[in-house]
Each structure stands twice: as C-alpha cells, then as structure tokens.
Design an enzyme around this catalytic site. Structure first.
Site, mmCIF file in Angstrom:
data_model
loop_
_atom_site.group_PDB
_atom_site.id
_atom_site.type_symbol
_atom_site.label_atom_id
_atom_site.label_comp_id
_atom_site.label_asym_id
_atom_site.label_seq_id
_atom_site.Cartn_x
_atom_site.Cartn_y
_atom_site.Cartn_z
ATOM 1 N N VAL A 11 -0.164 -6.211 5.956
ATOM 2 C CA VAL A 11 -1.031 -5.295 5.438
ATOM 3 C C VAL A 11 -2.196 -5.591 4.411
ATOM 4 O O VAL A 11 -3.274 -5.488 4.123
ATOM 5 C CB VAL A 11 -0.609 -3.514 5.238
ATOM 6 C CG1 VAL A 11 -1.800 -2.743 4.710
ATOM 7 C CG2 VAL A 11 -0.307 -2.896 6.532
ATOM 8 N N THR A 121 3.001 3.378 4.618
ATOM 9 C CA THR A 121 3.104 4.509 5.130
ATOM 10 C C THR A 121 4.373 5.062 4.499
ATOM 11 O O THR A 121 5.911 4.424 4.639
ATOM 12 C CB THR A 121 3.636 4.167 6.672
ATOM 13 O OG1 THR A 121 2.741 3.579 7.378
ATOM 14 C CG2 THR A 121 4.143 5.306 7.113
ATOM 15 N N LYS A 152 -4.419 -1.869 13.104
ATOM 16 C CA LYS A 152 -3.057 -3.194 14.352
ATOM 17 C C LYS A 152 -3.080 -4.300 14.339
ATOM 18 O O LYS A 152 -4.145 -5.255 14.542
ATOM 19 C CB LYS A 152 -3.710 -2.651 15.471
ATOM 20 C CG LYS A 152 -4.552 -1.428 16.028
ATOM 21 C CD LYS A 152 -5.037 -1.164 17.789
ATOM 22 C CE LYS A 152 -6.271 -1.799 17.569
ATOM 23 N NZ LYS A 152 -7.312 -1.031 17.426
ATOM 24 N N GLU A 153 -1.763 -4.786 14.538
ATOM 25 C CA GLU A 153 -1.710 -6.233 14.159
ATOM 26 C C GLU A 153 -2.186 -7.244 15.357
ATOM 27 O O GLU A 153 -2.130 -6.161 16.713
ATOM 28 C CB GLU A 153 -0.116 -6.844 14.204
ATOM 29 C CG GLU A 153 -0.050 -6.550 12.735
ATOM 30 C CD GLU A 153 1.825 -6.371 12.602
ATOM 31 O OE1 GLU A 153 2.281 -7.513 13.575
ATOM 32 O OE2 GLU A 153 2.735 -6.082 11.574
ATOM 33 N N LYS A 205 -0.560 10.300 9.047
ATOM 34 C CA LYS A 205 0.206 8.737 9.102
ATOM 35 C C LYS A 205 0.940 8.329 9.987
ATOM 36 O O LYS A 205 0.945 7.888 11.362
ATOM 37 C CB LYS A 205 0.396 7.599 8.381
ATOM 38 C CG LYS A 205 0.912 6.445 8.252
ATOM 39 C CD LYS A 205 0.136 5.494 8.809
ATOM 40 C CE LYS A 205 0.975 4.429 9.521
ATOM 41 N NZ LYS A 205 -0.428 3.441 10.671
ATOM 42 N N ASN A 209 0.117 7.791 14.419
ATOM 43 C CA ASN A 209 1.875 7.185 14.956
ATOM 44 C C ASN A 209 2.793 7.336 16.087
ATOM 45 O O ASN A 209 3.190 7.268 17.269
ATOM 46 C CB ASN A 209 2.347 6.255 14.122
ATOM 47 C CG ASN A 209 1.604 5.401 13.751
ATOM 48 O OD1 ASN A 209 0.526 4.735 14.035
ATOM 49 N ND2 ASN A 209 2.380 4.620 12.542
ATOM 50 N N PHE A 250 -4.040 3.868 25.328
ATOM 51 C CA PHE A 250 -2.933 3.850 25.256
ATOM 52 C C PHE A 250 -2.066 4.104 26.147
ATOM 53 O O PHE A 250 -1.016 5.425 26.082
ATOM 54 C CB PHE A 250 -2.408 5.292 23.476
ATOM 55 C CG PHE A 250 -2.075 4.169 23.059
ATOM 56 C CD1 PHE A 250 -2.773 3.385 21.782
ATOM 57 C CD2 PHE A 250 -0.596 3.736 22.280
ATOM 58 C CE1 PHE A 250 -2.803 2.544 21.220
ATOM 59 C CE2 PHE A 250 -0.065 3.488 21.420
ATOM 60 C CZ PHE A 250 -0.825 1.919 20.884
ATOM 61 N N CYS A 261 5.556 -0.662 13.196
ATOM 62 C CA CYS A 261 5.183 0.752 12.346
ATOM 63 C C CYS A 261 6.236 2.095 13.871
ATOM 64 O O CYS A 261 6.609 3.007 12.941
ATOM 65 C CB CYS A 261 4.424 0.713 12.904
ATOM 66 S SG CYS A 261 3.049 0.277 11.260
ATOM 67 N N LYS A 264 9.911 3.191 13.368
ATOM 68 C CA LYS A 264 10.087 3.339 12.305
ATOM 69 C C LYS A 264 10.019 4.653 11.993
ATOM 70 O O LYS A 264 10.557 5.462 11.272
ATOM 71 C CB LYS A 264 10.326 2.733 10.748
ATOM 72 C CG LYS A 264 9.423 2.491 10.560
ATOM 73 C CD LYS A 264 8.332 1.500 9.335
ATOM 74 C CE LYS A 264 7.733 0.814 8.562
ATOM 75 N NZ LYS A 264 6.917 2.096 7.848
HETATM 76 P P1 NAD Z 1 5.296 -6.992 5.379
HETATM 77 O O1 NAD Z 1 6.866 -6.557 5.416
HETATM 78 O O2 NAD Z 1 4.304 -7.733 6.376
HETATM 79 O O3 NAD Z 1 5.291 -7.148 4.042
HETATM 80 C C1 NAD Z 1 5.258 -6.586 2.117
HETATM 81 C C2 NAD Z 1 5.658 -7.685 1.156
HETATM 82 O O4 NAD Z 1 6.158 -6.858 0.735
HETATM 83 C C3 NAD Z 1 6.346 -8.313 1.830
HETATM 84 O O5 NAD Z 1 5.711 -9.770 1.652
HETATM 85 C C4 NAD Z 1 7.140 -8.288 0.443
HETATM 86 O O6 NAD Z 1 7.666 -9.964 0.269
HETATM 87 C C5 NAD Z 1 6.791 -7.680 -0.494
HETATM 88 N N1 NAD Z 1 7.438 -7.056 -1.418
HETATM 89 C C6 NAD Z 1 8.521 -6.260 -1.239
HETATM 90 N N2 NAD Z 1 8.551 -5.321 -2.539
HETATM 91 C C7 NAD Z 1 8.175 -6.188 -3.372
HETATM 92 C C8 NAD Z 1 7.319 -5.731 -4.621
HETATM 93 N N3 NAD Z 1 8.891 -5.152 -5.195
HETATM 94 N N4 NAD Z 1 6.938 -6.671 -5.633
HETATM 95 C C9 NAD Z 1 5.809 -6.970 -4.407
HETATM 96 N N5 NAD Z 1 5.767 -7.394 -3.550
HETATM 97 C C10 NAD Z 1 6.876 -6.356 -2.692
HETATM 98 O O7 NAD Z 1 5.039 -5.284 5.641
HETATM 99 P P2 NAD Z 1 3.910 -4.633 6.324
HETATM 100 O O8 NAD Z 1 3.443 -5.234 7.937
HETATM 101 O O9 NAD Z 1 3.045 -5.393 5.652
HETATM 102 O O10 NAD Z 1 3.676 -3.473 5.871
HETATM 103 C C11 NAD Z 1 3.394 -2.521 5.368
HETATM 104 C C12 NAD Z 1 3.344 -1.179 5.213
HETATM 105 O O11 NAD Z 1 2.265 -0.730 5.179
HETATM 106 C C13 NAD Z 1 4.502 -0.363 5.934
HETATM 107 O O12 NAD Z 1 4.503 0.194 5.164
HETATM 108 C C14 NAD Z 1 4.179 -0.375 6.790
HETATM 109 O O13 NAD Z 1 4.688 0.597 7.695
HETATM 110 C C15 NAD Z 1 2.692 0.052 6.833
HETATM 111 N N6 NAD Z 1 1.644 -0.719 7.875
HETATM 112 C C16 NAD Z 1 1.635 -1.558 9.001
HETATM 113 C C17 NAD Z 1 1.394 -2.046 9.933
HETATM 114 C C18 NAD Z 1 1.495 -3.065 10.727
HETATM 115 O O14 NAD Z 1 0.492 -3.140 11.687
HETATM 116 N N7 NAD Z 1 2.272 -4.255 9.530
HETATM 117 C C19 NAD Z 1 0.439 -0.975 9.633
HETATM 118 C C20 NAD Z 1 -0.065 -0.439 8.908
HETATM 119 C C21 NAD Z 1 0.333 0.377 8.379
#
Ligand code: NAD
Length: 439
Positions: A11, A121, A152-153, A205, A209, A250, A261, A264
């Site tokens: 994200v 989230t 969406k990834e 959110k 989901n 979907f 997502c 969890k």
């Molecule tokens: P991710 O695990 O890919 O990335 C999170 C990053 O945060 C990691 O690189 C980690 O090293 C870093 N991090 C953790 N603690 C830190 C700190 N104290 N300081 C600096 N960096 C720190 O996660 P993601 O998939 O990008 O998801 C992030 C959030 O977005 C989550 O809450 C997720 O639920 C939400 N989200 C994800 C998606 C998705 O498709 N991946 C879509 C919508 C929302």
C-alpha cells in the site's frame, strides 16, 4: 504538498508513487533497512505491475525518495500517512503494534502542525487512539484523518490512480478540504470523494471487505452444492449476476479467498463485534466456509487417488500467489493445498511466475516440494496438475505438450480456467469447481 508515507509495503509504495506522479513531494519510510536499500538502488522489494516504472520516473524527477528516518520524514512533511501492516493477533483482533509505534514516533518528531492520515486498515476507534498518543507527546496541533485503502494487489496502480471512490473520515473541515485537494487529480471523472466522520470511515473498510468475502464464500458454497446436484456453477453465476440487484463482480467460485486483507479483516470485524457485544453470525460463517473451501482440492485428490494412493504420487502445482499478478502469498490457498499434499506423502513440483520466493519463505523447507522455472517443467512426470492461481499465462497452454509431459493427463482446476467440454475432447480427466467432472 509535502507528504510522508510510513510503511513502504504494497500500500505505502503504491500510494507514495501515485501521489508523486501527481506532483507531490513524497518521502517513503520503512523500518526495514533492506527494503529501503533495495529501493535506493532501484530494486523493487515487491512485484506489482507498473510499480517499478512509476517509482523510477518519480525518483528521477526528484519527487519521490526513500529513507529509514522517520524523524526526517515527519519534519519535512505536512501530511503523514500511516501505511504499516496491521496483522491479525492471536485473538483475531488487528495487531496495532506497528501503527502505535509510528504514532509514538510522529508525536516525538512533530515540529509544527500536521495532518496524520491513517491508511492502514484499523478497527473503529484507532484514529482516536493514535491522536491521543501523538497529542501526549507534542504540543503542536495534529488533525487525524481516516483514509482506508481499497486497492487490489495486481491492479494496485490503476486502482489508486482511478479509484471508484475515496473515503475520507475527518474531524475538521480543514482536514476534509486538504484531503479533497490532494485527491482531486485522482477523481477527474467525478468519482466521489466521500467525506464522513472518522468512525464511519474506519467501519466502511471492514464492511466492504466483509461484504466481498461473504460473496466469495457464498458462491463457493453454491459451487459445492452444484457439484452434488449436477448443476454448472458458471451458468448459475451468470444467471444470478445478470440480476441488477446482484451484479456480476465477485461471483467466481474457487478454492477460498486469501491475501493480506480478507482473512484478517473478517476476523478483526468479528472481534470488534465481540468487543461491542454484537454477534456477527454472517462474518463468522463466511470465515468458516472459507477455511473449509481451502481443503476442497485436497478432498478431490483424495477421492480420485485414495488417501494411500496419493503417497509417492508426483503432483504439479500451478500458481502459488493468493491471486494472479502479485508475489503475495499471505494466506494463499496454495499453502493449504501444498501442506495437505506433503502430509499425504506426495511429491510436489510447483511453479509460479512471481511468487516462488515468497512462497518458499512462508512455507519453509519441505524435501518433497521443489520449484520449477516454467509451468511445463512442473508437469514432467506428474500424475496430476493442480491449478491454484489463475495467472494469465496458464489460460492458453499447449495441451499437446502438457499431455506429453505428464504421466497421466489429470487436472484439478481450482480456478475454472478451462472449458470442461474441450478438456474432455482433448482427452484429459478434468475436475473443476462447481462443474461436473469430465473424463
Ligand atoms: P506490508 O506488510 O506490505 O507493508 C507494511 C510495511 O510497513 C512493511 O514494509 C514494514 O516493514 C513497515 N513497517 C512496519 N512497522 C514500521 C514502522 N514502525 N516504521 C516504518 N515502517 C514500518 O503491508 P501492506 O499490504 O502494504 O498493508 C498495509 C496496510 O494497508 C494494512 O493495514 C493492510 O490491511 C492495508 N491494506 C492492504 C491492502 C493490500 O492489498 N495489501 C489493501 C488495502 C489495505
């Protein structure tokens, strides 16, 4: 605008690159030094189509930079996005450790008024917690915004640049105004920026989901019933999806939802329900149905070969990522399929165009599981093929070559990418989801 994005994962990187693309100055922060090192060298730490080009272009224009220094990023920015992970803890609740760590850091390094935007989230009430924590550490004014992400990834850049809608939860008119200005270039076709209160934004959110997860689990259950009664779920899908009240998206059945997502977030919503004494029966059932669905492929293989018969069989697996066009294997159905097959004593030859490394890191070493360089190589000497992810490159293979390579032409397709009639004509034994098996 000067923007800091804390957390440079799926994200954070996408958001950072897209904000920079529209002319903002963006600093992406991560505590993982190896990730930042890679980014500084122009190496992408994740696979997301189009991301590499977008990042390279904006780094060159000096609108996008990377650092491990939260202090530097906070001091130089007026808007700070929190985009760190919120994994599930043992009780199913969202683990807010990273979010609160970042909040503490922001509070410590504030050097003027800031808008802090929660993009991770997080359960209802988290923005208030984050604001309280920051305010105890600084006398500078902080405005808290909840701005959940819906990308969406696999299609993340497009989703971020052209969102269906942007949800913004604010507590002040000023923050709402700034967020509208920031997102204006992303909604030039008049898709709405929905400004609401913070708690409703946080709730939106999870509701989104959970609703999508319900559709997937519902269709998976219908597909299981279709198999029993001899119906074709694909025809049923079109039959119901063309009802305007239902709609087509979907409704594809498969072997369960995965990713970072849905699993969890449904769990976290259930947990919030418990905290507020509201029994979320549909969400609970959705989650249970999904767990069961991840075992459907194993059941089909056991029915076909017998539990004992699977021992010593060579099974090719196509697709390890939780969905196509990503290297993300968090909660991927392939993890369950491969673990079951290993348990039954089968030998696995697995192929994924992008996710083999992340899968290996997550699954761990298994002597009977090897990774191949091509999809065809995985088929060499295989007693059966299991398709776990519907990558585009699997859709039009040379069936002739497949038959030559496989010991027996047996396919278990968890994503319904082939036509059963055609497969029968080609001489395959073909099992899919919610459609009659052919041989
Ligand atoms: P991710 O695990 O890919 O990335 C999170 C990053 O945060 C990691 O690189 C980690 O090293 C870093 N991090 C953790 N603690 C830190 C700190 N104290 N300081 C600096 N960096 C720190 O996660 P993601 O998939 O990008 O998801 C992030 C959030 O977005 C989550 O809450 C997720 O639920 C939400 N989200 C994800 C998606 C998705 O498709 N991946 C879509 C919508 C929302």
């Amino acid at each position: 605008m000067e923007i800091a994005i804390i957390g440079s994962g799926y994200v954070g990187l996408v958001a950072g690159a897209c904000f920079a693309e529209h002319g903002n100055d963006v600093i992406c922060v991560d505590k993982d030094a190896s990730k930042i090192d890679a980014l500084l060298k122009g190496v992408m730490p994740i696979y997301e189509p189009g991301l590499s080009d977008l990042i390279t272009r904006n780094v060159k224009k000096e609108r996008l930079s990377f650092t491990t220094s939260l202090k530097d990023a906070v001091e130089k920015s007026s808007i700070i996005f929190i985009a760190v992970g919120t994994p599930q803890d043992e009780d199913g609740a969202a683990d807010l450790t990273h979010v609160l760590d970042v909040a503490r850091g922001i509070g410590t390094y504030m050097n003027g008024p800031k808008i802090v935007v929660d993009k991770s989230t997080v359960p209802v009430g988290t923005a208030a917690k984050v604001k309280h924590l920051i305010s105890t550490l600084t006398s500078h004014p902080v405005e808290l915004v909840s701005n959940p992400e819906f990308l969406k990834e696999g299609a993340a850049i497009d989703d971020f640049l052209k969102p269906d809608r942007v949800v913004v939860g604010v507590e002040s008119e000023h923050a709402g105004h700034v967020m509208k200005e920031l997102y204006a270039p992303f909604v030039r076709t008049n898709n709405p920026i929905l400004v609401m209160d913070v708690v409703s934004a946080e709730m939106t959110k999870y509701a989104a989901n959970a609703m999508l997860a319900v559709r997937v689990s519902f269709m998976n259950e219908i597909s299981n019933l279709c198999e029993r009664v001899g119906a074709d779920v694909n025809q049923v899908r079109i039959g119901i999806g063309t009802d305007a009240r239902i709609g087509m998206p979907f409704l594809f059945p498969g072997i369960g939802y995965g990713g970072s997502c849905f699993p969890k977030d449904v769990q976290a919503l259930i947990r919030t329900g418990k905290d507020y004494d509201v029994d979320l029966k549909i969400s609970v059932a959705t989650e249970e149905a999904n767990k069961r669905q991840k075992r459907v492929m194993t059941e089909k293989l056991v029915n076909f070969f017998g539990a004992e018969g699977l021992k010593g069989k060579t099974i090719a697996v196509w697709g390890l990522a939780f969905k196509p066009n990503t290297d993300d294997t968090r909660e991927a159905p392939a993890l369950v399929v491969c673990s079951d097959l290993v348990e039954y004593g089968a030998t696995i030859r697995a192929y994924d165009p992008e996710a083999a490394q992340t899968f290996k890191a997550r699954f761990g070493n298994a002597p009977k599981l090897s990774y191949t360089a091509t999809n065809y190589e995985a088929l060499e000497g295989a007693d059966a093929l299991v398709i776990c992810t519907e990558w585009g490159e699997f859709r039009n293979p040379s069936f002739k070559k497949m038959k030559e390579l496989m010991k027996s032409p047996v396919i278990f397709d968890g994503r319904n990418i082939f036509d059963p009639k055609e497969m029968k004509e080609l001489g395959f034994v073909y099992n899919s989801i919610g459609r009659p098996a052919v041989a």
